[in-house]
Scaffold this motif. Structure first.
Motif, PDB file in Angstrom:
ATOM      1  N   ASN A  19       0.176  -1.346   0.228  1.00 33.65           N
ATOM      2  CA  ASN A  19       0.004   0.098  -0.126  1.00 33.65           C
ATOM      3  C   ASN A  19       0.926   0.848   0.038  1.00 33.65           C
ATOM      4  O   ASN A  19       2.035   1.483   1.181  1.00 33.65           O
ATOM      5  CB  ASN A  19      -0.629  -0.022   1.004  1.00 33.65           C
ATOM      6  N   ILE A  20       0.584   1.508  -1.188  1.00 37.07           N
ATOM      7  CA  ILE A  20       1.461   2.745  -1.419  1.00 37.07           C
ATOM      8  C   ILE A  20       1.780   4.069  -0.214  1.00 37.07           C
ATOM      9  O   ILE A  20       2.414   4.827  -0.024  1.00 37.07           O
ATOM     10  CB  ILE A  20       1.335   3.965  -2.239  1.00 37.07           C
ATOM     11  N   SER A  21       0.868   4.187   0.352  1.00 40.25           N
ATOM     12  CA  SER A  21       0.376   4.799   2.015  1.00 40.25           C
ATOM     13  C   SER A  21       1.120   4.765   2.961  1.00 40.25           C
ATOM     14  O   SER A  21       1.675   5.130   4.054  1.00 40.25           O
ATOM     15  CB  SER A  21      -1.438   4.944   2.477  1.00 40.25           C
ATOM     16  N   GLY A  22       1.484   3.716   3.149  1.00 39.90           N
ATOM     17  CA  GLY A  22       2.618   2.995   3.770  1.00 39.90           C
ATOM     18  C   GLY A  22       4.182   3.004   3.780  1.00 39.90           C
ATOM     19  O   GLY A  22       4.889   2.527   4.116  1.00 39.90           O
ATOM     20  N   CYS A  23       4.503   3.856   3.146  1.00 40.61           N
ATOM     21  CA  CYS A  23       5.895   3.850   2.234  1.00 40.61           C
ATOM     22  C   CYS A  23       6.146   5.753   3.045  1.00 40.61           C
ATOM     23  O   CYS A  23       5.158   6.096   3.394  1.00 40.61           O
ATOM     24  CB  CYS A  23       5.795   4.501   0.616  1.00 40.61           C
ATOM     25  N   THR A  24       7.804   5.121   3.339  1.00 43.29           N
ATOM     26  CA  THR A  24       8.223   6.617   4.774  1.00 43.29           C
ATOM     27  C   THR A  24       8.397   7.461   3.060  1.00 43.29           C
ATOM     28  O   THR A  24       8.527   7.581   2.071  1.00 43.29           O
ATOM     29  CB  THR A  24       9.291   5.585   4.891  1.00 43.29           C
ATOM     30  N   PHE A  25       9.298   8.559   3.797  1.00 41.51           N
ATOM     31  CA  PHE A  25       9.731   9.972   2.533  1.00 41.51           C
ATOM     32  C   PHE A  25      11.445   9.436   1.889  1.00 41.51           C
ATOM     33  O   PHE A  25      10.407   9.578   0.609  1.00 41.51           O
ATOM     34  CB  PHE A  25       9.761  10.794   3.233  1.00 41.51           C
ATOM     35  N   SER A  26      11.237   8.408   1.942  1.00 40.85           N
ATOM     36  CA  SER A  26      12.639   8.358   0.918  1.00 40.85           C
ATOM     37  C   SER A  26      12.093   6.561   0.826  1.00 40.85           C
ATOM     38  O   SER A  26      12.718   7.115  -1.004  1.00 40.85           O
ATOM     39  CB  SER A  26      13.751   7.651   2.342  1.00 40.85           C
ATOM     40  N   GLN A  27      10.958   6.165   1.287  1.00 36.71           N
ATOM     41  CA  GLN A  27      11.036   5.004  -0.266  1.00 36.71           C
ATOM     42  C   GLN A  27      10.127   5.616  -1.275  1.00 36.71           C
ATOM     43  O   GLN A  27       9.807   5.344  -2.198  1.00 36.71           O
ATOM     44  CB  GLN A  27       9.892   4.267   0.914  1.00 36.71           C
ATOM     45  N   ALA A  75      11.709   7.494  -8.128  1.00 30.87           N
ATOM     46  CA  ALA A  75      12.453   8.398  -8.907  1.00 30.87           C
ATOM     47  C   ALA A  75      12.453   7.115 -10.279  1.00 30.87           C
ATOM     48  O   ALA A  75      12.304   7.370 -11.361  1.00 30.87           O
ATOM     49  CB  ALA A  75      13.669   7.392  -8.421  1.00 30.87           C
ATOM     50  N   PHE A  76      11.475   5.477  -9.691  1.00 26.30           N
ATOM     51  CA  PHE A  76      11.059   4.352 -10.472  1.00 26.30           C
ATOM     52  C   PHE A  76      10.233   5.094 -11.622  1.00 26.30           C
ATOM     53  O   PHE A  76      10.841   4.963 -13.029  1.00 26.30           O
ATOM     54  CB  PHE A  76      10.968   3.544 -10.014  1.00 26.30           C
ATOM     55  N   GLY A  77       9.109   5.979 -10.899  1.00 29.93           N
ATOM     56  CA  GLY A  77       8.418   7.200 -11.988  1.00 29.93           C
ATOM     57  C   GLY A  77       9.395   7.860 -13.037  1.00 29.93           C
ATOM     58  O   GLY A  77       8.739   7.577 -14.316  1.00 29.93           O
ATOM     59  N   VAL A  78      10.574   8.268 -12.834  1.00 31.91           N
ATOM     60  CA  VAL A  78      10.680   9.287 -14.056  1.00 31.91           C
ATOM     61  C   VAL A  78      11.836   7.976 -14.899  1.00 31.91           C
ATOM     62  O   VAL A  78      11.496   8.494 -16.008  1.00 31.91           O
ATOM     63  CB  VAL A  78      11.935  10.168 -12.852  1.00 31.91           C
ATOM     64  N   GLU A  79      11.965   7.373 -14.328  1.00 31.47           N
ATOM     65  CA  GLU A  79      12.971   6.556 -15.566  1.00 31.47           C
ATOM     66  C   GLU A  79      12.043   5.595 -16.376  1.00 31.47           C
ATOM     67  O   GLU A  79      12.233   5.271 -17.636  1.00 31.47           O
ATOM     68  CB  GLU A  79      13.444   4.911 -14.794  1.00 31.47           C
ATOM     69  N   PHE A  80      10.924   5.509 -15.527  1.00 38.16           N
ATOM     70  CA  PHE A  80      10.102   5.219 -16.782  1.00 38.16           C
ATOM     71  C   PHE A  80       9.879   6.036 -17.806  1.00 38.16           C
ATOM     72  O   PHE A  80       8.939   5.216 -18.995  1.00 38.16           O
ATOM     73  CB  PHE A  80       8.770   4.293 -15.682  1.00 38.16           C
ATOM     74  N   LEU A  81       9.229   7.782 -17.033  1.00 36.50           N
ATOM     75  CA  LEU A  81       8.543   8.447 -18.590  1.00 36.50           C
ATOM     76  C   LEU A  81       9.808   7.854 -19.398  1.00 36.50           C
ATOM     77  O   LEU A  81       9.905   8.999 -20.826  1.00 36.50           O
ATOM     78  CB  LEU A  81       8.121   9.308 -18.103  1.00 36.50           C
ATOM     79  N   LYS A  82      11.558   8.222 -19.176  1.00 39.57           N
ATOM     80  CA  LYS A  82      12.084   8.592 -19.473  1.00 39.57           C
ATOM     81  C   LYS A  82      12.208   7.172 -21.087  1.00 39.57           C
ATOM     82  O   LYS A  82      12.303   8.098 -21.921  1.00 39.57           O
ATOM     83  CB  LYS A  82      13.732   8.144 -18.296  1.00 39.57           C
ATOM     84  N   LYS A  83      11.170   6.252 -20.209  1.00 41.63           N
ATOM     85  CA  LYS A  83      11.802   5.368 -22.016  1.00 41.63           C
ATOM     86  C   LYS A  83      10.653   5.210 -23.075  1.00 41.63           C
ATOM     87  O   LYS A  83      11.495   5.765 -24.297  1.00 41.63           O
ATOM     88  CB  LYS A  83      11.658   3.516 -21.218  1.00 41.63           C
TER      89      LYS A  83
END
Length: 215
Positions: free
Chosen positions: A142-150, A156-164
């Motif tokens: 659940n994304i709401s369970g992520c810490t700030f650093s997570q 950053a993964f999403g940014v890399e995804f869009l770069k593709k």
């Protein structure tokens, strides 16, 4: 296809190849091949849902998904069944990644995906073997369970995804519907298409953006 041919596919005027997740990847890899099995006058299109798996790195910086694909290709002898336009210019296992195959696809293709695809977050970015203490367990479920650093790492993964996608050559017979939903697949749900809360792009739901080119 031989079975479908005997059941009326030989009289088709329009044909759509569609799949979700692994089926979405298979749709991309077989899109042109599917077109070649039908008469020239048939209008053919492909719809890939949650099948754009990227060649991303893990939280440790390793390319585990690329190594997994390499083993699959070697085990099954997949090279001969992958798009030859791709395998003729790069190592066959790299042709399991849509980012390397899509530029060669000639058949109209529509890609539906989340840039925060949960399967890819859980298996490409954070495979279980790299989280022995289960510090990512709550976040991955659940994304709401992520810490700030997570969240920063996932963003950053999403940014890399869009770069593709930014690296793909423009093509008027190709369309994308990319959301920021923390999900994997959605076209099997009617609410994903027609609900007031459906994901929107330029204030349009996927149903209205489907195939932004002439049929």
């Amino acid at each position: 296809m031989k079975d479908l041919w005997s059941k009326g596919m030989n009289n088709a005027e329009n044909a759509i190849l569609c799949g979700t997740s692994a089926g979405g990847l298979a749709t991309i890899l077989n899109c042109d091949n599917f077109k070649s099995l039908l008469p020239e006058n048939v209008k053919v299109k492909c719809v890939a849902d949650a099948g754009f798996f990227i060649n991303g790195k893990t939280i440790s910086g390793t390319s585990d998904i690329q190594e997994m694909y390499r083993k699959i290709v070697n085990l099954h002898g997949s090279a001969k069944n992958l798009p030859s336009a791709c395998t003729s210019v790069m190592e066959p296992s790299l042709c399991f990644f849509p980012e390397n195959v899509v530029p060669y696809i000639q058949t109209p293709l529509f890609i539906i995906n989340s840039i925060y695809d949960t399967w890819q977050i859980k298996n490409i970015l954070i495979p279980e073997k790299l989280d022995p203490q289960h510090t990512w367990k709550d976040c991955k479920s659940n994304i709401s369970g992520c810490t700030f650093s997570q969240r920063i790492i996932i963003q950053a993964f999403g940014v890399e995804f869009l770069k593709k996608f930014e690296g793909l050559p423009p093509c008027f017979t190709r369309g994308y519907f990319l959301t920021s939903c923390y999900s994997h697949g959605g076209i099997l749900s009617l609410t994903y298409w027609f609900s007031a809360s459906s994901p929107r792009l330029l204030n349009k739901v996927m149903f209205h953006l489907h195939y932004p080119y002439k049929v």
